[in-house]
Write an enzyme that holds these catalytic residues in place. Sequence first.
Site, short mmCIF file in Angstrom:
data_model
loop_
_atom_site.label_atom_id
_atom_site.label_comp_id
_atom_site.label_asym_id
_atom_site.label_seq_id
_atom_site.Cartn_x
_atom_site.Cartn_y
_atom_site.Cartn_z
N GLY A 20 0.82 -1.21 0.00
CA GLY A 20 0.00 0.00 0.00
C GLY A 20 0.85 1.26 0.00
NE ARG A 43 -3.13 11.59 -9.42
CZ ARG A 43 -4.22 12.29 -9.07
NH1 ARG A 43 -4.59 12.35 -7.82
NH2 ARG A 43 -4.93 12.91 -9.98
NE ARG A 87 -3.61 -5.65 0.85
CZ ARG A 87 -2.99 -4.71 1.57
NH1 ARG A 87 -2.06 -3.95 1.00
NH2 ARG A 87 -3.28 -4.51 2.84
CB SER A 90 -0.20 -4.12 7.84
OG SER A 90 -0.84 -2.93 7.46
N1 HPA Z 1 -8.47 -2.19 9.71
C1 HPA Z 1 -8.38 -2.01 8.38
N2 HPA Z 1 -7.25 -2.10 7.74
C2 HPA Z 1 -6.14 -2.42 8.42
C3 HPA Z 1 -6.17 -2.62 9.79
C4 HPA Z 1 -7.40 -2.51 10.47
O1 HPA Z 1 -7.48 -2.68 11.69
N3 HPA Z 1 -4.90 -2.88 10.19
C5 HPA Z 1 -4.14 -2.86 9.09
N4 HPA Z 1 -4.88 -2.57 8.02
#
Ligand code: HPA
Length: 237
Positions: A20, A43, A87, A90
């Site tokens: 991301g 961007r 992807r 996290s």
């Molecule tokens: N919520 C949504 N997206 C996320 C989270 C979460 O708690 N942690 C990491 N990405």
Amino acid sequence: MTIHIGAEKADIAPTVLMPGDPYRAKWAAETFLTDTRCINQVRGMLGFTGTWNGHPVTIQGSGMGMPSLSIYANELIKDFDAQTLIRIGSCGGMQKHVGIRDVILAMTASTLSTPSRGIFKELNFAPCADYGLLAAAHAASKSKGVPTHVGGIYSSDVFYDERPDLNEQMVRHGILGVEMEAAELYNLAARHGRRALAVLTVSDHLITHEALPAEDREKSFGDMVEIALQAAFAPAG
Ligand code: HPA
């Protein structure tokens, strides 16, 4: 060149890793690839192409959320002919047996809506990972000794959630973690006949409220990059 990716077609490899965060793309490319060059700065959504074990690889930031990922994945697939899109990101843990730092390999992704909703309308399409990538990522993750879970995740449209009832239903139905991108990546891969997978590290936990300490983030992210690269180039099983 596309509207959001200022690269020539030859600059993008058939295998693309998508974190991301654009700065994670930079770190991963500088850490794991050789002959690395920056191929996109439009961007500030940085993209890099280099070589891993003799294979060309692009690492392109996706931004946060499905509308942003959808822009980059659409252009990578339709204009740059990307074949394998993984992807790396996290997620928030949603089950007690899923710990901070664990890896989740998303077999499927439930969601309230994606940018593809206009196509599916009343149909509940079940977006799913490429099985070959999933199996190879599982083997790579296990061989690194990282605790790994395979199952369903929840791709939410919001980080600051005002619908605790939905999270409760996800937990009740065994969903492993929540993030904000995978479902649309899987939809696009299915639509265009490409391979996709989401490899996720649990960075925070919705039940235990633990969070990954800042000093551990780099190691966890590095593990994901290596798992994704090994999966992408694993011999067909
Ligand atoms: N919520 C949504 N997206 C996320 C989270 C979460 O708690 N942690 C990491 N990405």
